[in-house]
Design an enzyme around this catalytic site. Structure first.
Site, PDB file in Angstrom:
ATOM      1  N   LYS B  76      67.797  44.862  16.534  1.00  0.00           N
ATOM      2  CA  LYS B  76      67.214  44.129  17.652  1.00  0.00           C
ATOM      3  C   LYS B  76      65.809  43.697  17.239  1.00  0.00           C
ATOM      4  O   LYS B  76      65.087  44.471  16.595  1.00  0.00           O
ATOM      5  CB  LYS B  76      67.153  45.023  18.890  1.00  0.00           C
ATOM      6  CG  LYS B  76      66.689  44.325  20.161  1.00  0.00           C
ATOM      7  CD  LYS B  76      66.726  45.307  21.353  1.00  0.00           C
ATOM      8  CE  LYS B  76      66.361  44.648  22.659  1.00  0.00           C
ATOM      9  NZ  LYS B  76      66.459  45.600  23.802  1.00  0.00           N
ATOM     10  N   SER B 151      68.960  43.867  27.749  1.00  0.00           N
ATOM     11  CA  SER B 151      68.241  42.956  26.900  1.00  0.00           C
ATOM     12  C   SER B 151      68.728  42.930  25.450  1.00  0.00           C
ATOM     13  O   SER B 151      68.393  42.002  24.714  1.00  0.00           O
ATOM     14  CB  SER B 151      66.755  43.315  26.909  1.00  0.00           C
ATOM     15  OG  SER B 151      66.549  44.584  26.315  1.00  0.00           O
ATOM     16  N   SER B 175      69.554  48.503  28.771  1.00  0.00           N
ATOM     17  CA  SER B 175      69.613  47.402  27.809  1.00  0.00           C
ATOM     18  C   SER B 175      70.496  47.634  26.591  1.00  0.00           C
ATOM     19  O   SER B 175      70.727  46.706  25.819  1.00  0.00           O
ATOM     20  CB  SER B 175      68.206  47.056  27.325  1.00  0.00           C
ATOM     21  OG  SER B 175      67.514  46.368  28.333  1.00  0.00           O
TER      22      SER B 175
END
Lengths: 482, 486, 95
Positions: B76, B151, B175
């Protein structure tokens, strides 16, 4: 109207750690810009703080040194504001649960009275960086080497009533932190600075007046000057029908005045909240007790011991305990010569005079405590007289010999106490001064005491200062008697 | 190759069926061909990946290969990677090439893994749909009209699309778990403090936790073992030892006590999602587990508490983005305040601004007690709900999200977006671990079962999830995305 | 607690966030609704509940006081927008 001044101090002491409070970067002074600002100090995205154990220990030692409560739990908070020298947009500090609770500091005033000043609390925080205002194409330069340097902020109660008390308090804090070794106390390098809260009120009124805060004052003298100016300003303002505004002011040493910091913005709102990157600091009793057991003797204890056990005057005890190097030097001299009062006289007299003349601190003395102790021993056992001793001191200072004894020997300064030798010199002086002898003998006996000085001087000169002055005096009296 | 689990690929590398370089090239090729359509990567580090793969192959030839050696994965884009842009999905950090590696990145590199690149995400991890990214939305590989969740939407979509066998995500309010559910993969949020946060760009420091996103619980166990453990650079990381997460995977579930929080099956839960979850629970019963109702009475306060605490922390955490030492800086600032205001106005997107404003407001004088302090008190009550529940049962189960993946653009209103996190957010406030596993489909969109355990019960969660995956094949389903090209 | 335009402007200024009039106006509505949701917290009796800052009841670990970081100025300043002579440049700061 009689006015009373009320002063409270917030003293920021830089702790003498090797590394920063939350990172492993060096705290050494004077490095090239930003070479001691690591990722954590710069507040790079993703970095996290880890607390320095020495900073904690030093804060606790200070707390113990002022007999403060040491709470079991202390917590770091974030103080949020934007400024060019503040990399993260917040300062990590302790707002609600400081590491040191209430304590007190004893100060000594001019007339040897002491007074206790209460400390509200002391908390740990990180220092900010520095803005350099040299012109970089109309820009300022930011050096973050100092960012993250551990500070202990010591907040007093508004217990001081004069500039002199404020300076005495600041000196006492300085002495405590340097005694403890938790700070180098170097004000020129910014290791100690303070914010001074000043207000005035009519004598007898119990409510405090509105205070002004003078920020970032960095010398004892400036503290005194800033307060003096500010008190006068506030009194004049009130007497002219005005009102003191609560505000932040700056002391300008060049103009010797305080002035309002132009605040373009509304009052700040620091939005304190517990720093989520740091956990509560829990100090167990055993740890605190261990630190307590390792505390050195502190200035107030030393002063009392000098006075009570060594029989020094309150003044001498105060001066000699005022700094750790001074006290250590004095105690070493005393150890060598075995006479506290003589040692005190020499340290405060000849040595301090010389240091002042050359603007040196006691740590830089060219005469060691061992050397001075030996010199004082020779005064004490009357090997040399006072005058010769001063010569020996000067010679030691100038490096003309390694020890008092060597210099005494080399310069032939040993005191002459042989009555026969002194008598011979006296006879010679008398023979060469018939006019003065006649005047002396014709004079009123009351005035002879003064007149004998001439003869003493001549004899001492003849002996190159080595004759025992008391002996010379006594023999002269006998021989000159009409 | 891209249909295999990480565990299978590890076995293949170990057996010499293929090299890390071949594997890496295969996934790089797929990213190159297919990612244009789903936008799951912000940065692809092909050259570095090939070099790491070659190094991993060399290590293997020397006989020093650990269990993860040579396995490709994706990060990420809020894990700092030295020499590689770390954008956090924000214009603010579009130009930020990190000068250092996050601890998690270091550990994965030390284990010999190969980073394929940095995955797309909601800006600064603030969002539940991956639509707040400066780099554009990510599309769900199961249905290109749907969001991947957020997210960590890029990580989830990349795994689901077979562009990487696994990815690392972060979870502040769901997330990892919610995008895992939306994309039909397995995602684990570890106990707060289990995985170092050093080098993970902070959103809400007391809630953020990094974790694995992969095809199976077994894969997550493999990855968690590599990233978990104390980090002296993170004060909030725990010193507790790291167990062998694979050791317990096959423990039988007979006697397992499962609690169903009734608050997680109430109003707003899509009936098809509920049906899938209840079906999953029946599978557990068939494996010998017992099921009981449980109450988490403060559940309805989790979203309000979270949307006070997280923005407050974020407002402070994001103050460092000021245009001075890194990141976006406006042109020709007239003074310091102008520099700050314009750099931040230009650098941050609207959701980030909204949360900064919210957090700044609730922390300011006169509001702190009513909001921040109150939320922290409620946080304790929420944690206590879980502690009490785990006195009764071993694990809790429920849906990971109230609906399957919604359409791109469907949740324009921030408040309705926040409600997406209703089943995940309390877990972060309590700091406990949670895992989302694929549990079926609503139409062509996947849905997830969420399993929660007490602090540091990762081994048990992985075991419980793995046993489910031994009994079902939801986690083996693949989207048709990209098939015609592969 | 509803929120006024001035509250948004004040927060924006504290947070050093430039906002257009339009943006500020739109945040008034959003933030008011979020705060309204947050107001549901007020219904809970928390009189005897201590605030919880961290989900684990652990305490701060301390770092040994050693210099572990060396000068990396050049590396760290590579991502800086404006530097000169090793300094970060900002618009003139007036004291």
């Amino acid at each position: 109207m009689q006015w009373e001044t009320v002063i409270g101090l917030e003293v920021h002491v830089q702790l003498a750690t090797q590394s920063k409070i939350f990172s492993g970067a060096s705290t050494a002074f004077g490095a090239a810009p930003n070479t001691q600002a690591c990722a954590v100090d710069l507040g790079l995205p993703g970095v996290l703080p880890v607390l320095n154990e020495s900073a904690v220990a030093m804060a606790v030692q200070f707390g113990l040194g002022i007999n403060a409560e040491i709470p079991e739990v202390s917590v770091f908070d974030r103080k949020n504001y934007f400024y060019a020298d503040l990399p993260k947009g917040y300062q990590t500090s302790q707002m609600y649960h400081p590491i040191v609770g209430p304590g007190e500091v004893e100060i000594v005033l001019g007339d040897d009275r002491t007074k206790r000043i209460r400390v509200h609390h002391a908390h740990l925080e990180e220092d900010a960086g520095k803005s350099l205002h040299e012109d970089y194409h109309g820009m300022s330069g930011i050096d973050l080497n100092r960012a993250g340097t551990p500070l202990l902020e010591i907040v007093s109660e508004p217990d001081m009533r004069s500039a002199a008390e404020a300076v005495a308090y600041l000196r006492a804090i300085h002495a405590i932190v340097t005694y403890l070794g938790v700070s180098d106390g170097n004000m020129a390098e910014g290791s100690m600075r303070c914010d001074v809260n000043v207000s005035v009120r009519p004598e007898g009124q119990s409510a405090f007046g509105t205070r002004a805060e003078i920020k970032n004052v960095n010398s004892f003298r400036f503290v005194e000057r800033a307060i003096a100016f500010e008190v006068e300003r506030q009194i004049e303002l009130i007497e002219d029908g005005g009102q003191v505004v609560q505000e932040t002011r700056l002391y300008d040493p060049e103009l010797d005045e305080t002035r309002s910091m132009r605040t373009k913005e509304e009052a700040n709102d620091y939005r304190y909240f517990p720093c989520p990157d740091l956990l509560p600091v829990v100090l167990d009793r055993a740890y605190v007790d261990h630190l307590r057991s390792t505390l050195p003797e502190l200035p107030a204890e030393k002063r009392a011991r000098f006075e009570n056990e060594l029989g020094l005057s309150a003044y001498d005890a105060g001066v000699l305990s005022s700094s750790r190097p001074m006290a250590e030097y004095f105690e070493a001299v005393k150890e060598v010569c075995g006479d506290a009062k003589l040692a005190a006289n020499w340290v405060q007299g000849e040595l301090s005079g010389q240091l002042n003349r050359e603007n040196l601190s006691i740590a830089d003395s060219l005469v060691t405590a061992q050397q001075l102790g030996e010199l004082v021993s020779r005064v004490k056992d009357e090997t040399i007289n006072g005058k010769a001793a001063k010569q020996v001191f000067a010679a030691l200072w100038n490096g003309e010999g390694d020890s008092a004894d060597a210099i005494i020997e080399a310069k032939g300064l040993k005191q002459v106490t042989d009555t026969g030798a002194i008598e011979a010199m006296i006879d010679e002086v008398i023979a060469e001064s018939p006019v003065q002898v006649a005047q002396y003998q014709d004079a009123d006996p009351d005035k002879r005491g003064k007149m004998i000085g001439y003869f003493v001087g001549q004899v001492m000169k003849a002996s190159r200062g080595t004759a025992n002055p008391q002996q010379v005096n006594a023999l002269l009296k006998q021989k000159l008697a009409p | 190759m891209h249909d295999k689990t990480l565990t299978e690929l590890a076995a293949g590398l170990s057996a010499g069926d293929f090299s890390s370089r071949e594997l890496t090239d295969h996934f790089l090729g797929r990213i190159e061909r297919l990612d244009g359509e789903i936008n799951s990567f912000i940065t692809v580090t092909a050259e570095q990946a090939q070099a790491s793969a070659d190094a991993a192959d060399a290590t293997r030839r020397q006989g020093d290969a650990g269990p993860l050696n040579g396995l490709p994965l994706a990060l990420k884009d809020l894990f700092c990677t030295q020499g590689v842009r770390t954008s956090c999905g924000s214009r603010m950090l579009d130009n930020f090439v990190s000068p250092y590696d996050a601890t998690l990145v270091e550990r994965l590199a030390a284990a010999g893994t190969v980073s394929l690149g940095k995955t797309n995400m909601d800006e600064f991890a603030m969002g539940s749909s991956n639509e707040s990214s400066y780099y554009g939305p990510v599309k769900n590989p199961w249905d290109l009209a749907a969001v991947p969740g957020g997210s960590s939407g890029g990580s989830a979509a990349a795994v689901a699309a077979g562009l990487t066998p696994a990815a690392l995500g972060t979870d502040t309010g769901g997330s990892i778990r919610q995008p895992a559910a939306f994309c039909g993969i397995t995602g684990l949020k570890p106990t707060y403090g289990r995985v170092s946060r050093y080098g993970m760009v902070a959103y809400a420091s007391s809630l953020d936790q990094g974790g694995p996103m992969a095809r199976s619980a077994e894969d997550c166990a493999l990855l968690l073992g590599a990233i978990a453990g104390h980090d002296p650079r993170d004060s909030t990381s725990v010193t507790r030892g790291v167990p062998d997460y694979q050791a317990e995977l096959n423990a039988p579930l007979a006697g397992l006590r499962i609690g169903l929080p009734r608050e997680y099956f109430g109003e707003g839960l899509d009936p098809d999602v509920e049906a899938a979850v209840r079906e999953a629970i029946r599978v557990y019963e068939s494996l010998g587990a017992s099921v009981q109702d449980i109450s988490l009475p403060h559940t309805n306060l989790a979203i309000p508490a979270y949307y006070v605490i997280a923005p407050a922390e974020a407002s402070s955490n994001l103050s460092r983005f000021d245009g001075v030492r890194f990141g976006h800086r406006c042109e020709n600032p007239s003074d310091l305040i102008d520099l700050y205001k314009r750099s931040r106005a230009e650098g941050f997107g609207s959701e980030v601004k909204r949360r900064i404003l919210m957090g700044t407001h609730t922390l300011s004088e006169g509001f702190f007690d009513a909001y921040y302090k109150k939320a922290q008190q409620v946080r304790r009550l929420i944690r206590q709900d879980f502690l009490d529940a785990f006195d009764e049962v071993d694990v809790l189960m429920g849906p990971a999200a109230p609906t399957p993946a919604f359409d791109l653009g469907a949740n324009k209103d921030p408040l309705s977006m926040y409600l997406q996190d209703i089943y995940t957010i309390a877990i972060n406030l309590a700091g406990i671990p949670g895992i989302s596993v694929p549990a079926g489909f609503v139409g062509q969109r996947p849905t997830g079962l969420q399993i929660l355990g007490p602090h540091f019960a990762e081994s048990q969660l992985l075991n419980v999830a793995h046993q489910f995956q031994q009994a079902t094949d939801w986690h083996l389903k693949r989207p048709s995305f990209g098939e015609e090209n592969s | 607690m509803a929120l006024e335009l001035d509250d948004v402007r004040r927060a924006a200024h504290l947070a050093r966030l430039g906002l257009s009039d339009e943006e500020a106006a739109s945040y008034v509505d959003d933030l008011s609704r979020i705060l309204e949701m947050a107001d549901s917290l007020q219904a809970v009796d928390t009189e005897h509940v201590a605030p919880l800052s961290h989900s684990l009841d652990t305490t701060q670990q301390l770092r040994v006081d050693e210099v572990t970081e060396q000068d990396q100025r050049e590396r760290f300043q590579r991502c800086a927008p404006a530097v000169e002579d090793g300094l970060y440049l900002v618009p003139r700061v007036v004291e």
